[in-house]
Scaffold this active site. Structure first.
Site, mmCIF file in Angstrom:
data_model
loop_
_atom_site.group_PDB
_atom_site.id
_atom_site.type_symbol
_atom_site.label_atom_id
_atom_site.label_comp_id
_atom_site.label_asym_id
_atom_site.label_seq_id
_atom_site.Cartn_x
_atom_site.Cartn_y
_atom_site.Cartn_z
ATOM 1 N N ARG A 15 0.843 -1.208 0.000
ATOM 2 C CA ARG A 15 0.000 0.000 0.000
ATOM 3 C C ARG A 15 0.874 1.252 0.000
ATOM 4 O O ARG A 15 2.108 1.153 0.064
ATOM 5 C CB ARG A 15 -0.975 -0.002 1.179
ATOM 6 C CG ARG A 15 -0.353 -0.200 2.519
ATOM 7 C CD ARG A 15 -1.408 -0.520 3.590
ATOM 8 N NE ARG A 15 -0.790 -0.900 4.840
ATOM 9 C CZ ARG A 15 -0.440 -0.053 5.794
ATOM 10 N NH1 ARG A 15 -0.659 1.233 5.637
ATOM 11 N NH2 ARG A 15 0.123 -0.482 6.907
ATOM 12 N N TYR A 155 12.327 7.742 14.400
ATOM 13 C CA TYR A 155 12.153 7.715 12.939
ATOM 14 C C TYR A 155 13.251 8.530 12.245
ATOM 15 O O TYR A 155 13.837 8.087 11.250
ATOM 16 C CB TYR A 155 10.763 8.286 12.626
ATOM 17 C CG TYR A 155 10.333 8.229 11.193
ATOM 18 C CD1 TYR A 155 9.833 7.059 10.638
ATOM 19 C CD2 TYR A 155 10.379 9.366 10.382
ATOM 20 C CE1 TYR A 155 9.397 7.017 9.314
ATOM 21 C CE2 TYR A 155 9.947 9.340 9.067
ATOM 22 C CZ TYR A 155 9.461 8.164 8.535
ATOM 23 O OH TYR A 155 9.028 8.128 7.232
ATOM 24 N N ALA A 157 16.226 9.163 13.361
ATOM 25 C CA ALA A 157 17.499 8.427 13.492
ATOM 26 C C ALA A 157 17.554 7.276 12.495
ATOM 27 O O ALA A 157 18.582 7.053 11.833
ATOM 28 C CB ALA A 157 17.655 7.903 14.922
ATOM 29 N N ALA A 158 16.451 6.549 12.353
ATOM 30 C CA ALA A 158 16.425 5.418 11.410
ATOM 31 C C ALA A 158 16.614 5.917 9.981
ATOM 32 O O ALA A 158 17.369 5.325 9.193
ATOM 33 C CB ALA A 158 15.104 4.666 11.532
ATOM 34 N N LYS A 159 15.927 7.006 9.623
ATOM 35 C CA LYS A 159 15.988 7.490 8.241
ATOM 36 C C LYS A 159 17.341 8.132 7.921
ATOM 37 O O LYS A 159 17.824 8.043 6.791
ATOM 38 C CB LYS A 159 14.833 8.468 7.981
ATOM 39 C CG LYS A 159 13.454 7.806 8.022
ATOM 40 C CD LYS A 159 13.333 6.709 6.981
ATOM 41 C CE LYS A 159 11.923 6.152 6.866
ATOM 42 N NZ LYS A 159 11.835 5.060 5.889
HETATM 43 P P1 NDP Z 1 2.249 3.044 4.773
HETATM 44 O O1 NDP Z 1 2.062 3.056 6.256
HETATM 45 O O2 NDP Z 1 1.145 3.519 3.901
HETATM 46 O O3 NDP Z 1 2.673 1.560 4.287
HETATM 47 C C1 NDP Z 1 3.676 0.879 4.961
HETATM 48 C C2 NDP Z 1 4.012 -0.403 4.246
HETATM 49 O O4 NDP Z 1 5.099 -1.044 4.939
HETATM 50 C C3 NDP Z 1 2.869 -1.410 4.231
HETATM 51 O O5 NDP Z 1 2.934 -2.137 3.026
HETATM 52 C C4 NDP Z 1 3.214 -2.325 5.408
HETATM 53 O O6 NDP Z 1 2.669 -3.631 5.292
HETATM 54 C C5 NDP Z 1 4.723 -2.372 5.278
HETATM 55 N N1 NDP Z 1 5.409 -2.786 6.503
HETATM 56 C C6 NDP Z 1 5.386 -2.200 7.715
HETATM 57 N N2 NDP Z 1 6.159 -2.889 8.576
HETATM 58 C C7 NDP Z 1 6.687 -3.930 7.875
HETATM 59 C C8 NDP Z 1 7.558 -5.002 8.204
HETATM 60 N N3 NDP Z 1 8.053 -5.147 9.443
HETATM 61 N N4 NDP Z 1 7.875 -5.897 7.234
HETATM 62 C C9 NDP Z 1 7.376 -5.782 5.982
HETATM 63 N N5 NDP Z 1 6.547 -4.785 5.614
HETATM 64 C C10 NDP Z 1 6.205 -3.872 6.557
HETATM 65 O O7 NDP Z 1 3.600 3.869 4.529
HETATM 66 P P2 NDP Z 1 3.959 4.920 3.370
HETATM 67 O O8 NDP Z 1 3.592 4.387 2.062
HETATM 68 O O9 NDP Z 1 3.499 6.257 3.785
HETATM 69 O O10 NDP Z 1 5.556 4.942 3.523
HETATM 70 C C11 NDP Z 1 6.405 4.082 2.784
HETATM 71 C C12 NDP Z 1 7.848 4.430 3.100
HETATM 72 O O11 NDP Z 1 8.083 5.804 2.786
HETATM 73 C C13 NDP Z 1 8.201 4.267 4.573
HETATM 74 O O12 NDP Z 1 9.517 3.801 4.698
HETATM 75 C C14 NDP Z 1 8.097 5.678 5.101
HETATM 76 O O13 NDP Z 1 8.884 5.870 6.244
HETATM 77 C C15 NDP Z 1 8.600 6.478 3.920
HETATM 78 N N6 NDP Z 1 8.179 7.863 3.899
HETATM 79 C C16 NDP Z 1 6.839 8.181 3.857
HETATM 80 C C17 NDP Z 1 6.458 9.498 3.825
HETATM 81 C C18 NDP Z 1 5.036 9.930 3.745
HETATM 82 O O14 NDP Z 1 4.796 11.136 3.813
HETATM 83 N N7 NDP Z 1 4.082 9.046 3.609
HETATM 84 C C19 NDP Z 1 7.464 10.585 3.872
HETATM 85 C C20 NDP Z 1 8.811 10.130 3.914
HETATM 86 C C21 NDP Z 1 9.142 8.816 3.922
HETATM 87 P P3 NDP Z 1 1.294 -4.048 6.099
HETATM 88 O O15 NDP Z 1 0.177 -3.302 5.433
HETATM 89 O O16 NDP Z 1 1.209 -5.530 5.916
HETATM 90 O O17 NDP Z 1 1.516 -3.615 7.528
#
Ligand code: NDP
Length: 247
Positions: A15, A155, A157-159
């Site tokens: 997603r 977050y 720190a991780a990023k």
């Molecule tokens: P969402 O919360 O919409 O989606 C997160 C996704 O990560 C889901 O598919 C979820 O799967 C999966 N996930 C979470 N934990 C795990 C795990 N332990 N193992 C495998 N899959 C996992 O996040 P976004 O689309 O908003 O964000 C995607 C990336 O972009 C992230 O790394 C986020 O930090 C980064 N980001 C997002 C921003 C934003 O504004 N949205 C800005 C900057 C960075 P499931 O549905 O099964 O839990």
């Protein structure tokens, strides 16, 4: 930008931003493995969207923070698909809270998923990439890793850690023709940012030069560029996709 014959794994591809990346890479011809951890229905929706446009897709369920699961999953992908060319470390979570009140478990969960997960998946994927002497790894970082964000010490720190990981990996793997880059999104409209209150979202928009949150496709386009032939001379870099909120 043609990825025919390539096999891509997108962690957290079910997603949000990950889904858009999956659709984009599949539309470029790659066989895409959509990873998720808990919500199978979202992964199935992504797979359907890809199939509807004639793309090739598989779903794979594993937790990026679980070492054994990661190793087994990447072995399965390589044996099934016969290759592994592109990895997008996109899976990420937030557990926000001011540091003074942040629970250690919230620190650990965010570091484990967002940073250790990228390490584990990259290590597993690079075994196959090294053999083939070709690979593309893209780490999805965040503006929070550059600017720092109150309430997000874990977050941020991780990023920020992902940026160090990207640069060190780029140096280690360049001789094997594996490029490693980061994309650092600003605020993108997804379920993650829906967690923010309306008031906070309006406040953030004032800091964005282009005055709106980005779209998931904006991030997918940056990833597509870095894994395509057009991006083949780029490694160890970060592409900021943030509407000018940080430079
Ligand atoms: P969402 O919360 O919409 O989606 C997160 C996704 O990560 C889901 O598919 C979820 O799967 C999966 N996930 C979470 N934990 C795990 C795990 N332990 N193992 C495998 N899959 C996992 O996040 P976004 O689309 O908003 O964000 C995607 C990336 O972009 C992230 O790394 C986020 O930090 C980064 N980001 C997002 C921003 C934003 O504004 N949205 C800005 C900057 C960075 P499931 O549905 O099964 O839990």
């Amino acid at each position: 930008m043609n990825l025919a014959g390539k096999v891509a794994v997108v962690t957290g591809g079910s997603r949000g931003i990950g889904r858009a990346i999956c659709i984009r890479l599949a539309s470029m011809g790659a066989l895409v493995y959509v990873n998720y951890v808990s919500r199978s229905s979202a992964a199935e929706e992504t797979a359907t969207l890809i199939q509807q446009v004639g793309g090739r897709v598989e779903i794979i369920n594993f937790d990026v923070a679980e070492s054994t699961a990661v190793q087994n999953s990447f072995k399965k992908i390589v044996s099934e698909a016969g290759s592994l060319d592109i990895l997008v470390n996109n899976a990420g979570i937030t557990r926000d809270g001011l540091m003074a009140r942040m629970k250690e478990e919230d620190w650990d969960a965010v570091i484990d998923t967002n940073l250790k997960g990228a390490f584990l998946c990259s290590k597993a994927a690079s075994r196959e990439m090294m053999k083939k002497k070709w690979g593309r790894i893209v780490n999805i970082s965040s503006v929070s890793g550059f600017a720092g964000n109150p309430g997000q010490t874990n977050y941020s720190a991780a990023k920020a850690g992902m940026i160090g990981l990207t640069k060190a990996m780029a140096r280690e793997y360049a001789s094997r023709n594996i490029t490693v880059n980061s994309v650092a999104p600003g605020y993108i409209a997804t379920e993650m940012t829906e967690l923010l209150s309306e008031e906070v979202r309006e406040q953030i928009k004032k800091e964005i030069l282009l005055a709106s949150f980005g779209k998931v496709e904006d991030v997918a386009g940056a990833v597509a560029y870095l894994v395509s032939d057009d991006g083949s001379y780029i490694t160890g870099q970060t592409l900021h996709v943030n509407g000018g909120m940080y430079m």
